[in-house]
Write an enzyme that holds these catalytic residues in place. Structure first.
Site, PDB file in Angstrom:
ATOM      1  N   GLU A 143      49.207 -24.644-116.760  1.00 48.30           N
ATOM      2  CA  GLU A 143      49.903 -24.786-118.032  1.00 48.30           C
ATOM      3  C   GLU A 143      49.062 -24.280-119.185  1.00 48.30           C
ATOM      4  O   GLU A 143      47.830 -24.340-119.144  1.00 48.30           O
ATOM      5  CB  GLU A 143      50.262 -26.255-118.307  1.00 48.30           C
ATOM      6  CG  GLU A 143      51.368 -26.804-117.449  1.00 48.30           C
ATOM      7  CD  GLU A 143      50.825 -27.374-116.137  1.00 48.30           C
ATOM      8  OE1 GLU A 143      49.608 -27.582-116.047  1.00 48.30           O
ATOM      9  OE2 GLU A 143      51.622 -27.578-115.212  1.00 48.30           O
TER      10      GLU A 143
ATOM     11  N   CYS B 110      46.589 -34.708-124.715  1.00 52.50           N
ATOM     12  CA  CYS B 110      45.435 -34.932-123.842  1.00 52.50           C
ATOM     13  C   CYS B 110      45.821 -35.682-122.575  1.00 52.50           C
ATOM     14  O   CYS B 110      46.430 -36.757-122.630  1.00 52.50           O
ATOM     15  CB  CYS B 110      44.367 -35.734-124.586  1.00 52.50           C
ATOM     16  SG  CYS B 110      43.567 -34.816-125.908  1.00 52.50           S
TER      17      CYS B 110
END
Length: 280
Positions: free
Chosen positions: A37, A268
């Site tokens: 990604e 995150c």
């Protein structure tokens, strides 16, 4: 599409894009079926992956739940940018996606210089392992380096970053390297601390972290946890604010998790976890 993209298109294809009000996540498939990604955030920065999977083994992060599958080539790192540059306004690159960039250093360094030649600002997010490569990273003309510490207790850090080497080695390396850097470059270095309820959130632990940051002459980044794995919990807003004020009270510069880092899409620790909602 750029020359690099045309030459390497067979190595990577864009499968799908997901968007939130803050971030845009792009899922790529590599020639061997592995997927990685990249995340576009802040309206100008592309966060790229450096490995398929990750060997660090952080139990709170799902990006490496299957371990390291393989390193990406420099071309595969670059291609994440090349395949998106015509649709996005990209001014910066963050080596902050899936994988530990220092564990794939040869390819990462090659990609870094490619991005610099294109006039892009480049930053890094790393555990600092292996430390031999950290020395080389700190010498680069980067825009910033954030090093995950998460605890100054060896046993706690070992639990949170099982395969990131010893805390003692990391601190010794930082002391040696930072002493040779001018102040303007030290200001670009930050130690990151992911605040986890009941794991590393005591005043004593935060004080010890603040003292380490202060002794090194760098800054601190206080991170919020995006709930992805069982057994770990985020703190309440007031607890996070209290921790921030405590760190500030020791005279260090502290950066808070911004809204892009806390976003459920591409924030995150959320990479790979998002694949459950991507249907290809």
């Amino acid at each position: 599409m750029g020359v690099v993209a045309e030459r390497l298109l067979w190595k990577m294809k864009l499968l799908q894009e997901l968007s939130s009000s803050l971030n845009r996540l792009f899922l790529f498939e590599l020639y061997d079926g592995n997927r990685v990604e990249a995340v576009y955030y802040r309206g100008d920065t592309l966060c790229v992956s450096t490995q398929a999977g990750c060997a660090i083994g952080c139990p709170f992060c799902l990006s490496g739940k299957d371990g390291l599958l393989r390193n990406l080539s420099a071309e595969e790192v670059i291609l994440q940018y090349e395949l998106l540059k015509d649709r996005l306004e990209i001014k910066g690159i963050a080596f902050a996606g899936i994988g530990e960039p220092l564990m794939n250093w040869e390819a990462v360094e090659k990609a870094f210089w490619n991005f610099k030649r294109l006039g892009l600002r480049v930053s890094f997010y790393t555990t600092g392992y292996p430390v031999k490569k950290l020395r080389q990273l700190l010498a680069l003309p980067h825009r910033g380096v954030s090093i995950s510490v998460h605890s100054v207790k060896e046993e706690t850090r070992k639990r949170l970053l099982p395969y990131a080497g010893s805390l003692e080695d990391l601190i010794q390396t930082l002391r040696e390297e930072l002493s040779n850097l001018p102040l303007r470059k030290r200001k670009k270095i930050s130690l990151a601390y992911l605040l986890l309820r009941g794991v590393n959130d005591t005043e004593e632990e935060l004080k010890d972290f603040a003292m380490l940051v202060k002794s090194l002459g760098v800054s601190a980044t206080l991170l919020r946890y995006n709930q992805t794995a069982e057994g770990f919990k985020d703190v309440e807003d007031w607890e996070y604010e209290k921790a921030f004020l405590l760190l500030r009270s020791y005279g260090i510069r502290v950066t808070l998790s911004n809204r892009f880092r806390k976003d459920a899409l591409g924030g995150c620790g959320t990479l790979v976890a998002n694949r459950s909602i991507i249907k290809c």
